[in-house]
Design a protein around this motif. Sequence first.
Motif, PDB file in Angstrom:
ATOM      1  N   ILE A   3       0.856  -1.192   0.000  1.00  0.00           N
ATOM      2  CA  ILE A   3       0.000   0.000   0.000  1.00  0.00           C
ATOM      3  C   ILE A   3       0.887   1.236   0.000  1.00  0.00           C
ATOM      4  N   GLN A   4       0.609   2.161  -0.916  1.00  0.00           N
ATOM      5  CA  GLN A   4       1.350   3.409  -0.982  1.00  0.00           C
ATOM      6  C   GLN A   4       0.854   4.335   0.128  1.00  0.00           C
ATOM      7  N   VAL A   5       1.793   4.882   0.883  1.00  0.00           N
ATOM      8  CA  VAL A   5       1.464   5.802   1.960  1.00  0.00           C
ATOM      9  C   VAL A   5       2.190   7.112   1.691  1.00  0.00           C
ATOM     10  N   SER A   6       1.472   8.215   1.783  1.00  0.00           N
ATOM     11  CA  SER A   6       2.071   9.526   1.504  1.00  0.00           C
ATOM     12  C   SER A   6       3.149   9.856   2.541  1.00  0.00           C
ATOM     13  N   LYS A   7       4.055  10.744   2.149  1.00  0.00           N
ATOM     14  CA  LYS A   7       5.111  11.186   3.064  1.00  0.00           C
ATOM     15  C   LYS A   7       4.507  11.844   4.298  1.00  0.00           C
ATOM     16  N   GLN A   8       3.416  12.594   4.102  1.00  0.00           N
ATOM     17  CA  GLN A   8       2.760  13.274   5.216  1.00  0.00           C
ATOM     18  C   GLN A   8       2.181  12.275   6.213  1.00  0.00           C
ATOM     19  N   LYS A   9       1.554  11.214   5.684  1.00  0.00           N
ATOM     20  CA  LYS A   9       0.971  10.205   6.574  1.00  0.00           C
ATOM     21  C   LYS A   9       2.073   9.462   7.319  1.00  0.00           C
ATOM     22  N   LYS A  10       3.165   9.146   6.621  1.00  0.00           N
ATOM     23  CA  LYS A  10       4.284   8.470   7.280  1.00  0.00           C
ATOM     24  C   LYS A  10       4.865   9.350   8.390  1.00  0.00           C
ATOM     25  N   ALA A  11       4.999  10.644   8.126  1.00  0.00           N
ATOM     26  CA  ALA A  11       5.529  11.568   9.133  1.00  0.00           C
ATOM     27  C   ALA A  11       4.600  11.615  10.348  1.00  0.00           C
ATOM     28  N   PHE A  12       3.292  11.620  10.105  1.00  0.00           N
ATOM     29  CA  PHE A  12       2.305  11.630  11.181  1.00  0.00           C
ATOM     30  C   PHE A  12       2.404  10.340  11.998  1.00  0.00           C
ATOM     31  N   LEU A  13       2.456   9.207  11.314  1.00  0.00           N
ATOM     32  CA  LEU A  13       2.546   7.917  12.005  1.00  0.00           C
ATOM     33  C   LEU A  13       3.865   7.774  12.761  1.00  0.00           C
TER      34      LEU A  13
END
Length: 96
Positions: A3-13
């Motif tokens: 699953i592709q995850v945006s850089k913003q979502k990865k930073a949040f997680l």
Amino acid sequence: MDIQVSKQKKAFLRKLYLAHHIDSEQHNLLSLNKLTGMPRRTLQDAIAALSDIGIECQFIQDGERNNAGYYRIHTWGPISSAWVDTHLEKITEILA
């Protein structure tokens, strides 16, 4: 299936992941680096940015040396730490 995850979502997680570990036991940059494998600079940036999502984290000086101490979560703000606990496995999987 990847699953592709945006850089913003990865930073949040990443912030949630670090806050979870900081809240679970006493950590400094070295112990967080050993635990997560994240570079020191990434850890520093993510910890500094916890306030962007409402998590208040402070460094507790513990000893004479500069940087001798640990991080502590003062408040999770609008974030549910229970949700993070429940979803930690999935968060870890996405960040891997």
